[in-house]
Design a protein around this motif. Structure first.
Motif, PDB file in Angstrom:
ATOM      1  N   ILE A 180       0.665  -1.216   0.088  1.00 27.88           N
ATOM      2  CA  ILE A 180       0.040  -0.079  -0.034  1.00 27.88           C
ATOM      3  C   ILE A 180       0.807   1.278   0.024  1.00 27.88           C
ATOM      4  O   ILE A 180       0.612   2.202  -0.556  1.00 27.88           O
ATOM      5  CB  ILE A 180      -0.892  -0.159   1.065  1.00 27.88           C
ATOM      6  CG1 ILE A 180      -2.170  -0.782   0.882  1.00 27.88           C
ATOM      7  CG2 ILE A 180      -1.393   1.299   1.437  1.00 27.88           C
ATOM      8  CD1 ILE A 180      -3.084  -0.944   1.983  1.00 27.88           C
ATOM      9  N   PRO A 181       1.998   1.371   0.642  1.00 32.84           N
ATOM     10  CA  PRO A 181       2.817   2.672   0.701  1.00 32.84           C
ATOM     11  C   PRO A 181       3.145   3.017  -0.627  1.00 32.84           C
ATOM     12  O   PRO A 181       3.495   4.039  -1.060  1.00 32.84           O
ATOM     13  CB  PRO A 181       3.922   2.244   1.601  1.00 32.84           C
ATOM     14  CG  PRO A 181       3.382   1.255   2.641  1.00 32.84           C
ATOM     15  CD  PRO A 181       2.432   0.404   1.756  1.00 32.84           C
ATOM     16  N   LEU A 182       3.334   1.885  -1.696  1.00 38.12           N
ATOM     17  CA  LEU A 182       3.730   2.374  -2.837  1.00 38.12           C
ATOM     18  C   LEU A 182       2.869   3.227  -3.699  1.00 38.12           C
ATOM     19  O   LEU A 182       3.047   3.752  -4.610  1.00 38.12           O
ATOM     20  CB  LEU A 182       4.031   0.731  -3.566  1.00 38.12           C
ATOM     21  CG  LEU A 182       5.299   0.293  -3.145  1.00 38.12           C
ATOM     22  CD1 LEU A 182       5.455  -1.229  -4.101  1.00 38.12           C
ATOM     23  CD2 LEU A 182       6.244   0.953  -2.964  1.00 38.12           C
ATOM     24  N   LEU A 183       1.464   3.118  -3.284  1.00 37.84           N
ATOM     25  CA  LEU A 183       0.459   4.032  -3.808  1.00 37.84           C
ATOM     26  C   LEU A 183       0.902   5.458  -4.011  1.00 37.84           C
ATOM     27  O   LEU A 183       0.388   6.219  -4.770  1.00 37.84           O
ATOM     28  CB  LEU A 183      -0.952   3.557  -3.171  1.00 37.84           C
ATOM     29  CG  LEU A 183      -1.481   2.296  -3.366  1.00 37.84           C
ATOM     30  CD1 LEU A 183      -2.832   2.095  -2.338  1.00 37.84           C
ATOM     31  CD2 LEU A 183      -1.744   2.012  -4.800  1.00 37.84           C
TER      32      LEU A 183
ATOM     33  N   PHE B  79       1.956 -11.432   6.782  1.00 38.66           N
ATOM     34  CA  PHE B  79       2.696 -10.670   5.835  1.00 38.66           C
ATOM     35  C   PHE B  79       3.858 -10.142   6.739  1.00 38.66           C
ATOM     36  O   PHE B  79       3.476  -9.717   7.983  1.00 38.66           O
ATOM     37  CB  PHE B  79       1.935  -9.395   5.435  1.00 38.66           C
ATOM     38  CG  PHE B  79       0.679  -9.679   4.616  1.00 38.66           C
ATOM     39  CD1 PHE B  79       0.911 -10.605   3.671  1.00 38.66           C
ATOM     40  CD2 PHE B  79      -0.425  -9.037   4.761  1.00 38.66           C
ATOM     41  CE1 PHE B  79      -0.122 -11.084   2.690  1.00 38.66           C
ATOM     42  CE2 PHE B  79      -1.554  -9.589   3.970  1.00 38.66           C
ATOM     43  CZ  PHE B  79      -1.614 -10.457   3.032  1.00 38.66           C
ATOM     44  N   HIS B  80       5.153 -10.026   6.284  1.00 42.41           N
ATOM     45  CA  HIS B  80       6.349  -9.372   7.021  1.00 42.41           C
ATOM     46  C   HIS B  80       6.060  -8.043   7.111  1.00 42.41           C
ATOM     47  O   HIS B  80       5.720  -7.231   6.023  1.00 42.41           O
ATOM     48  CB  HIS B  80       7.592  -9.792   6.176  1.00 42.41           C
ATOM     49  CG  HIS B  80       7.678 -11.217   6.076  1.00 42.41           C
ATOM     50  ND1 HIS B  80       8.143 -11.888   6.992  1.00 42.41           N
ATOM     51  CD2 HIS B  80       7.813 -12.224   5.089  1.00 42.41           C
ATOM     52  CE1 HIS B  80       8.488 -13.350   7.020  1.00 42.41           C
ATOM     53  NE2 HIS B  80       8.074 -13.427   5.475  1.00 42.41           N
TER      54      HIS B  80
ATOM     55  N   ARG C  32       1.437  -0.720  11.160  1.00 42.49           N
ATOM     56  CA  ARG C  32       1.349   0.126   9.924  1.00 42.49           C
ATOM     57  C   ARG C  32       0.369  -0.778   9.057  1.00 42.49           C
ATOM     58  O   ARG C  32      -0.349  -0.359   8.381  1.00 42.49           O
ATOM     59  CB  ARG C  32       2.963   0.000   9.589  1.00 42.49           C
ATOM     60  CG  ARG C  32       2.900   1.345   8.235  1.00 42.49           C
ATOM     61  CD  ARG C  32       2.538   0.539   6.817  1.00 42.49           C
ATOM     62  NE  ARG C  32       3.592  -0.553   6.591  1.00 42.49           N
ATOM     63  CZ  ARG C  32       3.565  -1.268   5.422  1.00 42.49           C
ATOM     64  NH1 ARG C  32       2.384  -1.229   4.656  1.00 42.49           N
ATOM     65  NH2 ARG C  32       4.524  -2.011   5.394  1.00 42.49           N
ATOM     66  N   LEU C  33       0.683  -1.946   9.213  1.00 43.75           N
ATOM     67  CA  LEU C  33      -0.029  -2.933   8.357  1.00 43.75           C
ATOM     68  C   LEU C  33      -1.624  -2.933   8.449  1.00 43.75           C
ATOM     69  O   LEU C  33      -2.447  -2.766   7.527  1.00 43.75           O
ATOM     70  CB  LEU C  33       0.367  -4.590   8.163  1.00 43.75           C
ATOM     71  CG  LEU C  33       1.599  -4.641   7.424  1.00 43.75           C
ATOM     72  CD1 LEU C  33       2.278  -6.070   7.841  1.00 43.75           C
ATOM     73  CD2 LEU C  33       1.672  -4.417   6.029  1.00 43.75           C
ATOM     74  N   GLN C  34      -1.801  -3.083   9.548  1.00 43.94           N
ATOM     75  CA  GLN C  34      -3.142  -2.924  10.203  1.00 43.94           C
ATOM     76  C   GLN C  34      -3.944  -1.495   9.779  1.00 43.94           C
ATOM     77  O   GLN C  34      -5.050  -1.373   9.188  1.00 43.94           O
ATOM     78  CB  GLN C  34      -3.430  -3.259  11.667  1.00 43.94           C
ATOM     79  CG  GLN C  34      -3.167  -4.698  11.969  1.00 43.94           C
ATOM     80  CD  GLN C  34      -4.200  -5.483  11.574  1.00 43.94           C
ATOM     81  OE1 GLN C  34      -5.477  -5.036  11.324  1.00 43.94           O
ATOM     82  NE2 GLN C  34      -4.139  -6.663  12.036  1.00 43.94           N
ATOM     83  N   ARG C  35      -3.040  -0.518   9.940  1.00 43.98           N
ATOM     84  CA  ARG C  35      -3.534   0.838   9.620  1.00 43.98           C
ATOM     85  C   ARG C  35      -4.075   1.221   8.207  1.00 43.98           C
ATOM     86  O   ARG C  35      -4.861   1.508   7.755  1.00 43.98           O
ATOM     87  CB  ARG C  35      -2.589   1.989  10.135  1.00 43.98           C
ATOM     88  CG  ARG C  35      -3.046   3.391  10.058  1.00 43.98           C
ATOM     89  CD  ARG C  35      -1.650   4.265  10.114  1.00 43.98           C
ATOM     90  NE  ARG C  35      -0.971   3.981   9.011  1.00 43.98           N
ATOM     91  CZ  ARG C  35       0.537   3.969   9.270  1.00 43.98           C
ATOM     92  NH1 ARG C  35       0.875   4.021  10.491  1.00 43.98           N
ATOM     93  NH2 ARG C  35       1.223   3.710   8.177  1.00 43.98           N
ATOM     94  N   ASP C  36      -2.754   0.761   7.314  1.00 36.27           N
ATOM     95  CA  ASP C  36      -3.242   0.782   5.849  1.00 36.27           C
ATOM     96  C   ASP C  36      -4.434   0.029   5.581  1.00 36.27           C
ATOM     97  O   ASP C  36      -5.120   0.402   4.546  1.00 36.27           O
ATOM     98  CB  ASP C  36      -1.800   0.301   5.242  1.00 36.27           C
ATOM     99  CG  ASP C  36      -0.757   1.454   5.482  1.00 36.27           C
ATOM    100  OD1 ASP C  36      -1.192   2.486   5.937  1.00 36.27           O
ATOM    101  OD2 ASP C  36       0.357   1.208   5.129  1.00 36.27           O
ATOM    102  N   HIS C  37      -4.290  -1.349   6.170  1.00 34.20           N
ATOM    103  CA  HIS C  37      -5.550  -2.169   5.771  1.00 34.20           C
ATOM    104  C   HIS C  37      -7.021  -1.500   6.020  1.00 34.20           C
ATOM    105  O   HIS C  37      -7.555  -1.497   5.117  1.00 34.20           O
ATOM    106  CB  HIS C  37      -5.494  -3.533   6.692  1.00 34.20           C
ATOM    107  CG  HIS C  37      -6.697  -4.252   6.613  1.00 34.20           C
ATOM    108  ND1 HIS C  37      -7.108  -4.935   5.249  1.00 34.20           N
ATOM    109  CD2 HIS C  37      -7.506  -4.752   7.586  1.00 34.20           C
ATOM    110  CE1 HIS C  37      -8.249  -5.430   5.653  1.00 34.20           C
ATOM    111  NE2 HIS C  37      -8.257  -5.454   6.896  1.00 34.20           N
ATOM    112  N   GLY C  38      -6.984  -0.961   7.018  1.00 34.93           N
ATOM    113  CA  GLY C  38      -8.302  -0.235   7.566  1.00 34.93           C
ATOM    114  C   GLY C  38      -8.399   0.896   6.659  1.00 34.93           C
ATOM    115  O   GLY C  38      -9.669   1.139   6.237  1.00 34.93           O
ATOM    116  N   ASP C  39      -7.647   1.804   6.484  1.00 34.98           N
ATOM    117  CA  ASP C  39      -7.888   3.293   5.520  1.00 34.98           C
ATOM    118  C   ASP C  39      -8.158   2.576   4.131  1.00 34.98           C
ATOM    119  O   ASP C  39      -9.176   3.225   3.516  1.00 34.98           O
ATOM    120  CB  ASP C  39      -6.287   3.744   5.431  1.00 34.98           C
ATOM    121  CG  ASP C  39      -6.046   4.512   6.641  1.00 34.98           C
ATOM    122  OD1 ASP C  39      -6.779   4.352   7.610  1.00 34.98           O
ATOM    123  OD2 ASP C  39      -4.713   5.020   6.777  1.00 34.98           O
TER     124      ASP C  39
END
Length: 608
Positions: free
Chosen positions: A99-102, A121-122, A127-134
């Protein structure tokens, strides 16, 4: 090739495919020629087959960029992400971990594919949970690969789509009529026993204990495993000590049907847990397409296909179900059912579903929830609204208990942040003159404005333009460093960022340290002062005290003080020797070994 040429090449490809129903760009995730051909590659292929123009970005870049049309409408490319700013209305396909690559894509139209439990996921889980929810909220289209993941996502995104994995039916149906016998499989086939096969990753969710006991119970069978040892759990399990268990390693995707052709049944012996219950096993549908009966552990996604899958939990159940599967070979009706199930669950069917949803989105763009639309802007009110919006997101995702738990952790994190705040601010001129290096990525410095396009993210180095120059005095204390003195002096004087004066305080070295320093700095254009303070050094750290007499000689207001082999501290003499903390980023290298002084580190962490 310049950026303009790369962009022109993208435009030419788009012009060539004017009849494409959609333009879809796959953000870098898995290499196209990976050892396992997985969901992103399969979706890219079949979306192109269904009429979309697909750009599949490789995780590794090259210059000049490479655009390779491997199939009609499918472009595998190695190019900077922002090359695609010339197609601003394209959909960007993203996974949880990339997601950060977006941020590098100009298009805000996103397809978010929620394909596995987040803990798999590694990366930093918060951060992964935050991006996932967003992106459950922000993405134009949200895909989920299993009923379990769908049930989680639908709390936050009512229109998310259940789009399980599938199979390339044409490819795996080749196993029904084998063309050749692989050499490493031949000795096993020649034993004349039924072969029970598995292909896929060997990982911690594989039930090695079950397979070991099953192999001991059924010595009349040969068990063949194909796939990578993903986390070395296969070797640690020691199941390969069994005479009738054979691991053939990973095989190219194109060769898999040649191996599946000699399987009498396909198995999915996974442990049943949170991870596997959220998994849609691709191999399930590939076994079906190959016409092989399937025996699997009772995971949620395999139980859903109970009409086509034989479910087993214990060793005895597995043994009975294997016997049942072996009888299917002679049952034409069972074979027909498997082929029909594979067709329904093909990648072609999944791609058609996605394009159907994208067509609806194109006709009627989606609006963000009210609590998310209030988050734009700055100021205290907007920060409060942003906090409220994120609180609602967390509550809808995990309920009140998760909300309270998250609030507690956030509060604790804020307390820890306050503890890290420096008590003294860094000089403003210093802050505006030097650019801190981000150690998480490569930073390029150039004064050539034409090297990158105007849209490329950048920070102007203000020190090169209109900011006042910060004049620095360097004090270096030294004692018996004959072996390091020359290298230290050469390193200091060869940096891109140089001090305006150097004051070296020698503690009465008994070796050739002072002599070597004088010789090395004699022709320097920088003012160099050498002071000898003959004191008895009782402890190594007392050398720091020798900087005090040098303070009286300073010509400039900002001081960098170092001792060779130790590190850096910074003072402002006009503020009563107040220590300025965290002036530059040394989070990963808090101390500098050997001949690495402040200016060595500054040369890496700052550019003037």
């Amino acid at each position: 090739m310049s950026y303009n040429e790369a962009e022109q090449q993208v435009l030419e490809i788009v012009k060539k495919h004017t009849d494409a129903s959609q333009i879809i760009i796959f953000a870098p995730s898995l290499p196209w020629e990976a050892s396992m051909f997985q969901r992103p590659q399969q979706l890219a292929r079949f979306l192109a087959k269904q009429g979309a123009l697909v750009f599949y970005l490789q995780p590794l870049r090259s210059w000049p960029p490479v655009f390779d049309e491997v199939e009609d409408g499918l472009i595998v490319c190695q190019a900077p992400s922002d090359t695609f700013h010339v197609v601003p209305n394209a959909f960007i396909y993203a996974l949880t971990w990339n997601i950060p690559l977006l941020a590098y894509f100009p298009s805000q139209r996103v397809i978010y594919d929620y394909l596995d439990e987040i803990s798999v996921f590694h990366g930093e889980q918060v951060r992964l949970q935050r991006d996932h929810g967003d992106y459950l909220i922000k993405a134009d289209l949200v895909l989920t690969t299993s009923q379990n993941l769908y049930n989680q996502a639908v709390n936050l995104r009512k229109d998310c789509v259940l789009c399980q994995n599938g199979a390339d039916v044409d490819h795996f149906s080749k196993a029904i009529h084998p063309s050749s016998l692989p050499d490493d499989l031949r000795p096993i086939v020649e034993k004349g026993k039924p072969i029970i096969g598995y292909h896929g990753a060997m990982a911690r969710w594989f039930d090695y204990d079950l397979l070991r006991e099953l192999a001991q119970k059924r010595e009349d069978l040969e068990f063949v495993l194909i796939g990578v040892d993903h986390d070395q759990s296969l070797q640690e399990s020691q199941i390969l000590e069994a005479k009738n268990i054979h691991w053939l390693g990973a095989k190219p995707y194109q060769e898999l049907p040649d191996y599946l052709a000699y399987f009498n049944a396909g198995i999915i012996p996974f442990e049943v847990n949170q991870i596997t219950n959220a998994t849609s096993p691709i191999k399930l549908f590939e076994y079906m397409a190959a016409g092989k009966p399937v025996i699997a552990s009772p995971m949620q996604e395999t139980v859903r296909y109970g009409e086509f899958v034989l479910i087993a939990s214990t060793v005895d159940e597995w043994s009975k179900q294997i016997d049942a599967a072996l009888s299917y070979r002679l049952d034409e009706k069972k074979q027909a059912v498997l082929k029909e199930a594979a067709s329904i669950n093909s990648w072609a069917a999944r791609a058609s579903l996605i394009l159907e949803k994208l067509a609806i989105i194109g006709a009627s763009p989606r609006k963000l929830p009210w609590y998310w639309r209030l988050q734009s802007g700055e100021g205290r009110l907007q920060r409060l609204l942003r906090l409220i919006g994120r609180g609602i997101k967390v509550w809808r995702m995990v309920g009140w208990r998760g909300f309270v738990k998250g609030f507690f952790y956030k509060f604790a994190d804020q307390i820890n942040t306050l503890r890290r705040i420096p008590f003294f601010k860094r000089p403003r001129a210093l802050e505006e003159t030097y650019l801190l290096e981000d150690n998480s990525q490569v930073t390029l410095y150039t004064d050539d404005d034409l090297l990158f396009g105007e849209y490329w993210p950048r920070r102007v180095l203000l020190g090169q333009r209109d900011q006042p120059e910060v004049k620095i005095s360097l004090i270096a204390t030294v004692y018996n460093e004959e072996g390091n003195a020359v290298e230290w002096a050469d390193a200091i004087l060869s940096q891109s960022l140089l001090p305006h004066e150097i004051i070296i305080v020698d503690a009465g070295s008994t070796d050739r340290t002072l002599e070597l320093l004088k010789e090395r700095t004699r022709d320097s254009q920088i003012h160099v002062e050498l002071i000898t303070e003959r004191k008895l050094i009782l402890r190594l750290e007392e050398i720091w005290q020798l900087k005090r007499p040098a303070m009286r000689l300073l010509l400039y207001p900002t001081l960098a003080a170092v001792r060779i082999r130790i590190g850096l501290k910074i003072f402002r003499p006009h503020s009563g020797l107040t220590r300025i903390q965290k002036w530059f980023a040394v989070g990963t290298l808090p101390w500098i070994n050997k001949e690495r002084s402040f200016l060595i580190k500054a040369g890496r962490s700052f550019q003037k």
